[in-house]
Design an enzyme around this catalytic site. Structure first.
Site, mmCIF file in Angstrom:
data_model
loop_
_atom_site.group_PDB
_atom_site.id
_atom_site.type_symbol
_atom_site.label_atom_id
_atom_site.label_comp_id
_atom_site.label_asym_id
_atom_site.label_seq_id
_atom_site.Cartn_x
_atom_site.Cartn_y
_atom_site.Cartn_z
ATOM 1 N N TYR A 177 -19.873 13.218 17.996
ATOM 2 C CA TYR A 177 -19.137 14.458 17.730
ATOM 3 C C TYR A 177 -17.652 14.253 17.453
ATOM 4 O O TYR A 177 -16.974 15.156 16.960
ATOM 5 C CB TYR A 177 -19.314 15.445 18.887
ATOM 6 C CG TYR A 177 -18.739 15.015 20.214
ATOM 7 C CD1 TYR A 177 -17.376 15.099 20.474
ATOM 8 C CD2 TYR A 177 -19.573 14.560 21.229
ATOM 9 C CE1 TYR A 177 -16.844 14.712 21.695
ATOM 10 C CE2 TYR A 177 -19.063 14.168 22.457
ATOM 11 C CZ TYR A 177 -17.701 14.248 22.677
ATOM 12 O OH TYR A 177 -17.174 13.868 23.887
ATOM 13 N N TYR B 140 -9.320 21.121 23.796
ATOM 14 C CA TYR B 140 -9.408 19.920 24.615
ATOM 15 C C TYR B 140 -8.016 19.450 25.025
ATOM 16 O O TYR B 140 -7.049 19.546 24.260
ATOM 17 C CB TYR B 140 -10.110 18.802 23.849
ATOM 18 C CG TYR B 140 -10.186 17.488 24.600
ATOM 19 C CD1 TYR B 140 -11.126 17.293 25.603
ATOM 20 C CD2 TYR B 140 -9.304 16.456 24.299
ATOM 21 C CE1 TYR B 140 -11.190 16.086 26.297
ATOM 22 C CE2 TYR B 140 -9.361 15.250 24.981
ATOM 23 C CZ TYR B 140 -10.309 15.078 25.981
ATOM 24 O OH TYR B 140 -10.354 13.897 26.656
ATOM 25 N N HIS C 265 -12.771 -2.279 2.118
ATOM 26 C CA HIS C 265 -11.329 -2.417 2.345
ATOM 27 C C HIS C 265 -10.939 -2.114 3.789
ATOM 28 O O HIS C 265 -10.419 -2.977 4.480
ATOM 29 C CB HIS C 265 -10.592 -1.484 1.374
ATOM 30 C CG HIS C 265 -9.104 -1.647 1.374
ATOM 31 N ND1 HIS C 265 -8.325 -1.328 0.288
ATOM 32 C CD2 HIS C 265 -8.237 -2.080 2.325
ATOM 33 C CE1 HIS C 265 -7.056 -1.567 0.556
ATOM 34 N NE2 HIS C 265 -6.980 -2.016 1.801
ATOM 35 N N GLU D 11 0.822 -1.214 0.000
ATOM 36 C CA GLU D 11 0.000 0.000 0.000
ATOM 37 C C GLU D 11 0.857 1.266 0.000
ATOM 38 O O GLU D 11 0.390 2.344 0.378
ATOM 39 C CB GLU D 11 -0.932 0.011 1.218
ATOM 40 C CG GLU D 11 -1.955 -1.105 1.235
ATOM 41 C CD GLU D 11 -3.036 -0.976 0.162
ATOM 42 O OE1 GLU D 11 -2.877 -0.124 -0.742
ATOM 43 O OE2 GLU D 11 -4.011 -1.736 0.228
ATOM 44 N N HIS E 158 -3.000 2.477 8.405
ATOM 45 C CA HIS E 158 -4.028 1.845 7.572
ATOM 46 C C HIS E 158 -4.394 0.507 8.205
ATOM 47 O O HIS E 158 -3.514 -0.295 8.535
ATOM 48 C CB HIS E 158 -3.495 1.630 6.155
ATOM 49 C CG HIS E 158 -4.332 0.698 5.330
ATOM 50 N ND1 HIS E 158 -5.691 0.841 5.169
ATOM 51 C CD2 HIS E 158 -3.995 -0.417 4.616
ATOM 52 C CE1 HIS E 158 -6.154 -0.120 4.394
ATOM 53 N NE2 HIS E 158 -5.141 -0.909 4.054
ATOM 54 N N HIS F 155 -7.661 -2.813 8.559
ATOM 55 C CA HIS F 155 -8.846 -3.483 8.032
ATOM 56 C C HIS F 155 -9.845 -3.696 9.174
ATOM 57 O O HIS F 155 -10.438 -4.776 9.304
ATOM 58 C CB HIS F 155 -8.471 -4.822 7.401
ATOM 59 C CG HIS F 155 -7.653 -4.701 6.161
ATOM 60 N ND1 HIS F 155 -7.208 -5.798 5.443
ATOM 61 C CD2 HIS F 155 -7.190 -3.618 5.494
ATOM 62 C CE1 HIS F 155 -6.506 -5.389 4.396
ATOM 63 N NE2 HIS F 155 -6.473 -4.074 4.411
#
Length: 244
Positions: free
Chosen positions: A144, A240, A185, A105, A123, A125
């Site tokens: 939110y 925050y 994916h 990838e 990344h 799955h």
């Protein structure tokens, strides 16, 4: 003799010193910075497995150090990775560190590193997020924390893994966002650190899980946030946490 010469060249290209520590020569990157970044990358990759976001080697992680992008190698279980396995490419995709082949990838990772201020990409799955990617074109505003990813999370249209087409679809879905779903994916997120990128992945998977759970109750439709409510949350999220 030819085999011996090739092995010597491979070791030199891998940039390993006598202790097996990764180096990036001639790129203005201190060796210890690369070593620390690689250790953190491996720890993050292992965490994706431990937290159930990937199975086996199905996900991948990258972190940028100077002009070098360290990436998980393709097809290697994360618990087997050592400092000597450090794998890195430049922004054009040319391998500059290590002998293991980079993740399949790589086009997605490089597309993000070339076009954003990202220092890290994760990344996965993840099960619930992947399920959502098969149902909608955008994750409904169930919570939110969508604001933490820049707004409603889009689903990038399907394309074969590892292709430039997938990277292009992903970039469009990431416009003004720090994360998106990849149809049929998985997920991809980025941040200024590996921790930030990972946290965004975890939040995306959690929101996907919440929406699927709420949507599954017969006779009920989940209440969704309005764009105004999301904007208000985004404003509050800016302050925050602890300030340094």
């Amino acid at each position: 003799m030819a085999e011996q010469r090739r092995d010597t060249r491979d070791e030199r290209d891998a940039g390993e010193d006598s202790q097996g520590s990764p180096e990036v020569r001639g790129r203005g990157v201190p060796d210890d910075d690369v070593a620390r970044a690689w250790d953190e990358l491996v720890a993050t990759a292992r965490r994706t497995v431990a937290d159930g976001l990937v199975v086996g080697t199905s996900g991948n992680v990258s972190v940028r150090v100077g002009d070098t992008v360290l990436v998980t190698p393709t097809g290697v279980p994360y618990d087997r990775l050592t400092p000597a396995d450090a794998t890195g490419v430049d922004l054009s995709g040319r391998q500059v560190l290590g002998t293991l082949r980079p993740t399949s990838e790589l086009p997605m990772h490089l597309a993000i590193h070339r076009t954003t201020d990202a220092r890290a990409v994760v990344h996965t799955h993840a099960v619930h997020a992947t399920a959502v990617s098969t149902l909608v074109s955008e994750l409904p505003l169930i919570h939110y924390m969508s604001a933490a990813l820049g707004g409603p999370v889009r689903v990038a249209p399907y394309a074969t893994y590892g292709t430039p087409e997938l990277a292009e679809n992903m970039l469009r879905a990431l416009t003004e966002r720090t994360g998106c779903l990849l149809q049929n994916h998985g997920t991809i997120t980025y941040g200024s650190t590996l921790s930030e990128a990972y946290d965004r992945t975890a939040q995306l998977e959690w929101m996907s899980h919440v929406w699927l759970k709420a949507s599954a109750i017969p006779g009920h439709t989940p209440t969704l946030l309005t764009p105004t409510q999301l904007e208000e949350a985004a404003h509050r999220l800016q302050s925050y946490g602890q300030r340094r």
